[in-house]
Structures are given as structure tokens and as C-alpha cells.
Design a protein around this motif. Sequence first.
Motif, short mmCIF file in Angstrom:
data_model
loop_
_atom_site.label_atom_id
_atom_site.label_comp_id
_atom_site.label_asym_id
_atom_site.label_seq_id
_atom_site.Cartn_x
_atom_site.Cartn_y
_atom_site.Cartn_z
N ARG A 116 0.83 -1.21 0.00
CA ARG A 116 0.00 0.00 0.00
C ARG A 116 0.86 1.26 0.00
NH1 ARG A 116 -3.34 2.34 5.20
NH2 ARG A 116 -2.74 4.45 4.70
N TYR A 117 1.83 1.29 0.92
CA TYR A 117 2.65 2.50 1.01
C TYR A 117 3.55 2.68 -0.20
CZ TYR A 117 0.89 3.64 5.60
OH TYR A 117 0.05 4.02 6.61
N GLU A 119 2.90 1.81 -3.23
CA GLU A 119 2.05 2.34 -4.31
C GLU A 119 1.73 3.81 -4.09
OE1 GLU A 119 -1.22 -0.25 -5.12
OE2 GLU A 119 -1.90 1.01 -6.77
N GLU A 120 1.51 4.15 -2.81
CA GLU A 120 1.20 5.54 -2.49
C GLU A 120 2.39 6.46 -2.83
OE1 GLU A 120 -0.89 7.56 1.35
OE2 GLU A 120 -0.74 5.39 1.30
N TRP A 121 3.58 6.03 -2.49
CA TRP A 121 4.77 6.85 -2.77
C TRP A 121 5.04 6.92 -4.27
CZ3 TRP A 121 6.87 3.81 1.86
CH2 TRP A 121 6.66 4.53 3.04
N ILE A 145 12.18 9.51 1.32
CA ILE A 145 11.17 8.47 1.64
C ILE A 145 11.87 7.23 2.18
CG2 ILE A 145 9.50 6.86 0.63
CD1 ILE A 145 8.67 9.14 -1.29
N GLN A 148 13.96 8.26 5.56
CA GLN A 148 13.27 8.93 6.66
C GLN A 148 11.85 8.41 6.85
OE1 GLN A 148 12.43 13.09 6.07
NE2 GLN A 148 12.50 13.54 8.25
N ALA A 149 11.08 8.43 5.74
CA ALA A 149 9.66 8.08 5.86
C ALA A 149 9.49 6.62 6.24
CB ALA A 149 8.94 8.37 4.55
N ARG A 152 10.45 5.80 9.97
CA ARG A 152 9.50 6.42 10.90
C ARG A 152 8.17 5.69 10.87
NH1 ARG A 152 9.66 12.98 10.48
NH2 ARG A 152 11.74 13.30 11.31
N LEU A 153 7.72 5.42 9.66
CA LEU A 153 6.44 4.75 9.50
C LEU A 153 6.48 3.35 10.10
CD1 LEU A 153 3.67 5.34 8.23
CD2 LEU A 153 4.49 4.24 6.16
N THR A 156 6.11 3.68 13.80
CA THR A 156 4.71 4.02 14.14
C THR A 156 3.81 2.81 14.01
OG1 THR A 156 5.11 6.20 13.22
CG2 THR A 156 2.82 5.62 13.60
N LEU A 157 3.92 2.11 12.88
CA LEU A 157 3.02 0.99 12.63
C LEU A 157 3.29 -0.18 13.58
CD1 LEU A 157 3.06 1.06 8.72
CD2 LEU A 157 1.20 1.78 10.20
N ALA A 160 1.98 0.51 17.05
CA ALA A 160 0.53 0.32 17.08
C ALA A 160 0.20 -1.15 17.21
CB ALA A 160 -0.10 0.88 15.81
N LYS A 163 0.77 -2.19 20.70
CA LYS A 163 -0.29 -1.71 21.59
C LYS A 163 -1.52 -2.62 21.52
CE LYS A 163 0.82 3.16 21.81
NZ LYS A 163 0.58 4.46 21.20
N THR A 164 -1.86 -3.03 20.30
CA THR A 164 -3.04 -3.90 20.15
C THR A 164 -2.80 -5.26 20.83
OG1 THR A 164 -2.22 -4.58 17.99
CG2 THR A 164 -3.95 -2.91 18.01
#
Lengths: 166, 111
Positions: A116-117, A119-121, A145, A148-149, A152-153, A156-157, A160, A163-164
Motif C-alpha cells: 500500500r505505502y 504504491e502511495e509513494w 522516503i 526517513q519516511a 519512521r512509519l 509508528t506501525l 501500534a 499496543k493492540t
Amino acid sequence: MAIDQGGKQVSNPRSEATNYDEELSRIDASIADLKNREIQYAAERSQLEAKIQAAKLQRDILAHDNSKMTARKLSKKRKKKKVKRPRARAEERKLNGLFGLIHLMSALLPSNLRGRYIEEWRGELYDMRMEGAPWRNCVIQVVVIALQAVPRLAVTLRQAVRKTVD
Amino acid sequence: MSYVPRLTEQTVAVLRAMLAAPTTPRWGRDIANETGLKSGTLHPILARLEQAGWVVSAWEDPAEHEDAGRPRRRYYQFAPGGAEAARCAIATVVAPTKSSPVGRLRPQLGH
């Protein structure tokens, strides 16, 4: 025509003969006139045909010149495009090559979100190119990207996800 | 899963950009252009907002991008109730900095 004693009209052969002569001479004159006209028309026709021929020749010459000029213009444009295309293609190839860096770094991302990411980039880079951003900026964007991106991503992911689970 | 995401300056900027037209779907580059954020900052923020349940994302309709001949875009939009939550959160973040006396308390010189 003569009139008899009873008041009836009687034809006079002499006067009729004079009338026919006049008629014949008039018809002959009209035939001669028509022949003259025909000769004139024939002369005019031949002149017009000659003019038409000349005009057709001129038109052919101009059409030939015109087609040559348009062909020259098109070939010039093609030449210009030919000069641009290889460069653009080379840039695209380089960009795709650099995009491999993102693919490589995307291994850090959770596998279900990787595609997904990426494709987005890819879409973002395409938008950048369409907006007329210079190639160098696109390269910088790819590097940003990838270095850095993506990390970081990934953090973050994965946070998460943790946490779940907790 | 829903939690209140960390509201950094950049997160607030993203939320404000999205709140300008809460019902309009926006794609990443569009938000980045408006907020001036780089891709490296924007995507983690959007991911956090998505995890918080404030924002939902979806790929654009294939007919649109196929007609335009470009790669498909991922559109981000507020989830139901997301816009209100974002507004409240921004209000709570912004309000203390304006009204809090903490910022005004300074030690007096000479004491």
C-alpha cells in the motif's frame, strides 16, 4: 395571301415564294451567326481549358511544396522529440532504479501494509513529475522516503501493533 | 482500536488542513503541499490518525485514475465522528497555551 370575290382568302404562289426566300435567307443568316458564335465559344473554351490546365499545374506545384514544408516541420518536431525521449526514458529508468531503494527499505514495514505505502509513494513521485518538478528533486524525494519516511512509519506501525497485542 | 493520538504541531497542522474541508477526501501529496510537511513526517501522522480511528483511507475509484492514466491515489477522509474528535482535541491543545498562567510566571530578578 389574296382575297377573291366571295371574300375568301386565296394563297398567292409568287408571294409565298418570296416569303420562303426571305425565310431561308434569314435562317441561313442565323446559321452563319450560330456558326460564328460556335467558333467564338470554341476559341473561348480552348482558352479556358488552357487556363484550367495552367491553374492545375500551379496548384500541383504548390501542393507539393506545401507537403514538403509540412513534412520538414514534422521531421523537425520528431527530431526534437527524439532528442527528449531517450533522456526522459533514462530518467524514468534511473527513478525506477532508485525506487528499488524504497522497496529495499520497505522490508521494515509490516508485510500487510508494505504494498500500500509503496504504491502511495509511487503515486506521489508521479504527481511530482507531472507538476514539473526537476529530476533532482524527485531523487531527493526518493532518498527522503527511503531513509526517513520508511523507518519512521515502520516504528509508528509496529508500535501500534504492539499496543493492540498488549 | 481507538486512542487519542499524540498531538504534535505537525499533527495539528494536518488536522487543520483536513478540517478545512472535512468531507472532502484528500490524498497524501495534496495534504503535504498544504501543510508543507515532508512525506517522512506526513505518513506516520496519517497512520497514527488512522489507528486512532479519526481518519479512514481508501484507494480511489479505478475509473478515475485509469482515465487520467496515472497511478491510483490513496484518499484520506475523516471517519464518522473523527472531525468532531479532532476539533475537540485541537481546542484542548491550543487553549492551555493561550489561557494558562504558567507561561506568564517568571521569577523576578533580584529576589
